[in-house]
Design an enzyme around this catalytic site. Structure first.
Site, PDB file in Angstrom:
ATOM      1  N   LYS A  55       0.810  -1.164  -0.015  1.00 47.63           N
ATOM      2  CA  LYS A  55      -0.044   0.117   0.034  1.00 47.63           C
ATOM      3  C   LYS A  55       0.931   1.242   0.065  1.00 47.63           C
ATOM      4  O   LYS A  55       1.857   1.233   0.639  1.00 47.63           O
ATOM      5  CB  LYS A  55      -0.841  -0.148   1.232  1.00 47.63           C
ATOM      6  CG  LYS A  55      -2.052   1.150   1.303  1.00 47.63           C
ATOM      7  CD  LYS A  55      -2.897   0.709   2.535  1.00 47.63           C
ATOM      8  CE  LYS A  55      -3.868   1.682   2.622  1.00 47.63           C
ATOM      9  NZ  LYS A  55      -4.909   1.326   3.917  1.00 47.63           N
ATOM     10  N   SER A 130      -9.466   1.105   3.207  1.00 48.53           N
ATOM     11  CA  SER A 130      -8.710   1.941   2.241  1.00 48.53           C
ATOM     12  C   SER A 130      -7.614   1.258   1.668  1.00 48.53           C
ATOM     13  O   SER A 130      -7.006   1.728   0.612  1.00 48.53           O
ATOM     14  CB  SER A 130      -8.172   2.994   2.870  1.00 48.53           C
ATOM     15  OG  SER A 130      -7.263   2.284   3.804  1.00 48.53           O
ATOM     16  N   SER A 154      -9.718  -1.596   7.163  1.00 48.15           N
ATOM     17  CA  SER A 154      -9.187  -1.058   5.801  1.00 48.15           C
ATOM     18  C   SER A 154      -8.593  -2.315   5.175  1.00 48.15           C
ATOM     19  O   SER A 154      -8.221  -2.384   3.917  1.00 48.15           O
ATOM     20  CB  SER A 154      -8.404   0.008   5.908  1.00 48.15           C
ATOM     21  OG  SER A 154      -9.217   1.297   6.075  1.00 48.15           O
TER      22      SER A 154
END
Length: 426
Positions: A55, A130, A154
């Site tokens: 990420k 996310s 997330s």
């Protein structure tokens, strides 16, 4: 790892926007070096030469760390995050940095600067967030596994939306050093992979001082010796009929195998989301307050107002939320004196459409952020380890997720149970 892998990433990325950046040249060079090491007998373990995605709020030396924001588009990382050092030691290859909601502060992947993250099963639906880009990279076989972050769900939310496995370990089990914070007391590093064996390999590789090199989970436990906790309140309220049906199927499988099922009530669990919102709001605002006005027009829609509002959260309100967290921790510890794991839906629904601001099902309507984080958020507040595994699909072909929660540091147990459940559901 070869040119074909890179080509596939580039092709798929045009459709689903999983990656913000792809380290093609570096990854191919590292793959050649890994091959030489392995052929010479210097095998580092099960991740040696394996492509992973990270990420883009995780620092990788000499690569940009954008945090999904145009504000940080030129933010070059000068050091590897702690977890990156661990992965490099194991010989893993970082194939790229994945897309996310700006500053990891939402759950639907609507990033207007780096592309909307689209569900790999149906591009009209959200991949979750996310850590949506990380989940999509795994679901589309663009990486063997991926690392995300989880502040209110997330990792588990996109795992459930994309039909893969997502683990949020115990709070601070994997250090967040080198990860851009959203909320330092709720942020967790999490793992996404296709199955529980792969999650187990990645977890063991990330643990400090771990010497484990096995590619398999611990031997299967005796399911008949488990006590399964099923909350009667909160987690089965306002749930889509198909989602609840699938969870009940799993509960019945446990009963058929001799496990004891205990129906429980979790006191005050509904307060977790209120506490979480104030903690994230206050801590996030503190982290952003010095750049808010300078970059007002550059924040994603809603983020500026969110962090601005966070500055109005009083110290007493923040402290009240910390007290709620302490009470919830005591309540959950009491619960785990009599059960081994908890079973809940990961989400009350399957992946909503990308255009949705509110979601409706049955007689219910709910704000999309609340709907997607309602069942995951309590375990960020308490720091308990939680795993999402896929159970099947709804009538529209969208995945359904089951959440397995354990006591502190019981990752091996919940991942082993997750594997057993997935085996039963095949």
């Amino acid at each position: 790892m070869n040119n074909q892998n890179i080509k596939k990433i580039e092709e798929k990325n045009g459709e689903n926007n999983a990656f913000i950046s792809v380290s093609s040249k570096i990854a191919l060079e590292e793959a050649k070096n890994a091959e030489k090491e392995i052929l010479s007998g210097n095998y580092r373990g099960p991740l040696h030469g394996i492509p992973l995605a990270l990420k883009d709020n995780i620092s990788v030396k000499s690569l940009f760390c954008t945090n999904g924001s145009i504000i940080d588009k030129n933010n070059m990382a000068h050091n590897d995050a702690f977890l990156v050092k661990q992965l490099r030691h194991e010989g893993a290859i970082i194939v790229g940095k994945t897309n996310l909601d700006e500053y990891a502060n939402h759950v639907i992947g609507m990033n207007r600067h780096y592309g909307i993250i689209k569900n790999p099963i149906n591009n009209n639906h959200t991949a979750g967030g996310s850590s949506g880009g990380s989940a999509v990279s795994v679901a589309l076989n663009l990486s063997y596994g991926a690392i995300g972050t989880d502040t209110s769900g997330s990792v588990r939310i996109p795992a459930a939306c994309c039909g893969i496995v997502g683990l949020k370990p115990t709070y601070n089990l994997i250090p967040t050093e080198g990860v851009t914070p959203l909320s330092w007391s709720l942020d967790h590093v999490g793992i996404l992979a296709k199955d529980c064996n792969d999650v187990s390999i990645l977890l063991r590789s990330l643990l400090v001082g771990s010497k484990e090199t096995s590619t398999n989970l611990d031997p299967p436990m005796d399911i008949s010796q488990l006590t399964i906790g099923v909350p009667e309140n909160y987690f089965f309220e306002m749930v889509d009929e198909m989602v609840e049906k699938k969870i009940r199927e799993v509960i019945n499988i446990f009963i058929s195998q001799g496990a004891r099922v205990k129906y429980i009530n979790i006191p005050n669990v509904e307060q977790a989301l209120m506490a979480q919102e104030d903690i994230i709001g206050a801590e996030g605002a503190f982290l952003h307050k010095f750049q808010l006005e300078d970059h007002k027009g550059k924040y994603e829609e809603g983020n500026y107002e969110y962090f601005k509002h966070g500055l109005t959260i009083t110290r007493s309100k923040y402290e009240e939320s910390l007290i709620i967290r302490q009470r919830l921790n005591r309540d959950f510890q009491q619960i785990f004196n009599s059960v081994d794991i908890l079973l809940t839906p990961t989400l009350p629904i399957t992946a909503p459409k990308l255009t949705a601001e509110k979601v409706t099902w049955g007689n219910y309507e709910e704000d999309i952020l609340t709907a997607l984080s309602r069942f995951t958020g309590p375990f960020n507040v308490t720091g308990l380890p939680a795993l999402s595994v896929p159970l099947g699909i709804d009538m529209d072909g969208l995945p359904i997720g089951l959440q397995i929660v354990g006591n502190m540091y019981s990752e091996n147990k919940i991942v082993s149970v997750g594997k057993w459940i997935m085996d039963q559901m095949r």
